[in-house]
Design an enzyme around this catalytic site. Structure first.
Site, mmCIF file in Angstrom:
data_model
loop_
_atom_site.group_PDB
_atom_site.id
_atom_site.type_symbol
_atom_site.label_atom_id
_atom_site.label_comp_id
_atom_site.label_asym_id
_atom_site.label_seq_id
_atom_site.Cartn_x
_atom_site.Cartn_y
_atom_site.Cartn_z
ATOM 1 C CE LYS A 64 1.582 4.099 -7.433
ATOM 2 N NZ LYS A 64 1.709 2.992 -6.452
ATOM 3 C CB SER A 139 -1.307 4.063 -4.038
ATOM 4 O OG SER A 139 -0.107 3.372 -4.367
ATOM 5 C CB SER A 163 0.029 0.174 -4.319
ATOM 6 O OG SER A 163 -0.356 0.982 -3.248
HETATM 7 N N1 GLN Z 1 -2.993 0.775 0.701
HETATM 8 C C1 GLN Z 1 -1.697 0.567 1.287
HETATM 9 C C2 GLN Z 1 -1.273 1.796 2.029
HETATM 10 O O1 GLN Z 1 -2.009 2.726 2.034
HETATM 11 C C3 GLN Z 1 -0.715 0.183 0.250
HETATM 12 C C4 GLN Z 1 -0.015 1.325 -0.398
HETATM 13 C C5 GLN Z 1 1.026 0.892 -1.394
HETATM 14 O O2 GLN Z 1 1.239 -0.309 -1.636
HETATM 15 N N2 GLN Z 1 1.719 1.850 -1.936
HETATM 16 O O3 GLN Z 1 -0.232 1.831 2.603
#
Ligand code: GLN
Length: 457
Positions: A64, A139, A163
């Site tokens: 990532k 994400s 994420s």
């Molecule tokens: N979807 C969650 C958020 O927007 C998780 C994001 C993440 O784990 N980086 O915070």
């Protein structure tokens, strides 16, 4: 689907070249932001000459793009870091490289990992591996799709509130979010420091065990890190007691998601495990806690992007305040700004007690509810998400709707618990559905062993 073992003992150069060719063939998915071809081929040469050896010698992977890694910029999918070249590599990448693994590219994400669909990337969304009109989840959408498309046998992600698990479930791959502190976060762009974790996407559970074992362990550069992943365990009964979280199985949840989850439960029962309904009533409040605590930490962690120290700097500003303001306006995406605003608000002296402190107290209650369940059950289970992958654009104008996709993943994050997403079949339209297994702190190895035993049947 490929396995890590398929890459071992072959020419590292061929492995790298074929991974890069697959990445290029699949450009329309936009899983990757950059390739690190030159460095990858150099490393492949060293592996083929026998100068680099190890458990993952010659195995290609992607990270990532919020992991510092050499060979391409580390952008965090933001304009802020568009040209930022890492001065060092994250511990996770270093550990994999020490075993001979070869990073071939940097994968797409929601900018600064804020999001659940990868639509918040400054460089455009990643598309779902099973349906290009749908989101990859986020994400870590890029690493999930790169694994699902078989570009690489494994990919690294970060999971702060889901994420890794969400995109794993949307793309039919295994996703591991370990116990908080399992893998060093050194050299990974910080989102929310009290829930950030590093994990992996693979096509099968055994490969996830292998990669987690290599990445985990104490790192003096991250004081929250724990000792080894495979900790010496108390003898675990071969037949587990598993709790199915009933708040995750209500009528609001897509019927096919519930159906696939119940089928997974049946497989566990067929193997002799006990599965009973359990209740985690505070789940109704976990999104509210999460979307106070995480923005608070985000607003603090993102304060360092001031246009002075590194990253983007706005041109033509006449005062320091203008330089800060314009740099941050130009460098951050809408969702980043929303979180900075919310975070600054809940931390402000007038509202701190009403929001941030309350949320932290509620978080303690959540941990207590989990602990009480773990007195009776070894593992908790439920879906990963209320629906399979949604359409691109479906939730972009409504942040609350987007946040609702996280309802089943944020509880384990707030409590620091290990949670994994494993494929549980597809719906009538062929979209993958994932099941989530949540364990007690530091039971990661046991959680994966159970998931592997189900997968092998
Ligand atoms: N979807 C969650 C958020 O927007 C998780 C994001 C993440 O784990 N980086 O915070």
């Amino acid at each position: 689907m490929t396995f890590i073992a398929d890459y071992i003992g072959r020419s590292a150069r061929d492995n790298v070249l074929s991974a890069i060719a697959k990445a290029k063939d699949n450009e329309q998915y936009h899983a990757l932001l950059s390739l690190t071809q030159e460095r990858a081929l150099e490393r492949a040469g060293a592996v083929d000459r026998g100068d680099i050896t190890g458990k993952l010698a010659g195995v290609p992977f992607v990270v990532k793009d919020n992991f510092l890694a050499f060979g391409a910029p580390t952008t965090a999918a933001s304009k802020m870091l568009e040209h930022f070249n890492a001065p060092l590599q994250s511990t996770a990448v270093e550990k994999l490289e020490a075993e001979g693994a070869i990073c071939i590219g940097k994968a797409n994400l929601d900018a600064f990992a804020h999001g659940g669909s990868t639509e918040n990337s400054a460089y455009g969304p990643t598309k779902n591996a099973f349906d290009q009109t749908r989101v990859a989840g986020g994400s870590s959408g890029g690493p999930a799709v790169a694994t699902a498309l078989d570009i690489v046998p494994f990919a690294l992600g970060s999971d702060t509130g889901g994420s890794i698990r969400l995109p794993a479930s949307f793309n039919g791959v295994v996703g591991v979010k370990p116990t908080y502190g399992t893998v060093s976060r050194y050299g990974v762009v910080a989102m929310a420091s009290s829930t950030d974790t590093i994990g992996v996407f693979t096509t099968n559970v055994a490969d996830a065990e292998l990669v987690m074992d290599i990445m985990s362990g104490n790192d003096p550069k991250d004081m929250t890190t724990l000792a080894d992943f495979f900790i010496p365990k108390q003898t675990i009964e071969p037949k587990r007691k598993i709790g199915l979280i009933k708040e995750f199985m209500t009528d609001d949840v897509d019927p096919e998601v519930r159906q696939r989850t119940l089928e997974y439960v049946q497989r566990l029962r067929n193997d002799g495990h006990t599965v009973e309904d359990v209740s985690l009533p505070i789940v109704a409040h976990t999104l509210a806690m999460y979307y106070i605590i995480v923005p608070a930490e985000v607003s603090s962690n993102l304060a360092r992007y001031d246009g002075i120290r590194y990253g983007h700097r706005a041109q033509g500003a006449k005062t320091l305040a203008e330089l800060y303001g314009r740099t941050r306006d130009e460098g951050f995406e809408t969702e980043n700004k929303r979180r900075i605003m919310i975070g600054s608000y809940v931390l402000s002296s007038g509202y701190f007690d009403a929001y941030y402190l309350q949320a932290q107290k509620a978080r303690t209650l959540l941990i207590a509810e989990f602990n009480a369940l773990f007195e009776q059950y070894d593992i908790l289970l439920g879906p990963v998400s209320p629906t399979p992958a949604f359409k691109l654009g479906e939730n972009t104008s409504d942040p609350i709707k987007m946040y609702l996709a996280d309802i089943m993943t944020v509880p384990a994050s707030l409590a620091g618990l290990p949670a994994i997403s494993v494929p549980a079949g597809v719906n009538g339209s062929g979209l993958p559905i994932g099941v989530q297994l949540i364990g007690q702190r530091r039971s990661d190895a046991d959680l994966l062993a159970l998931a592997r035993s189900v997968e092998e049947k």
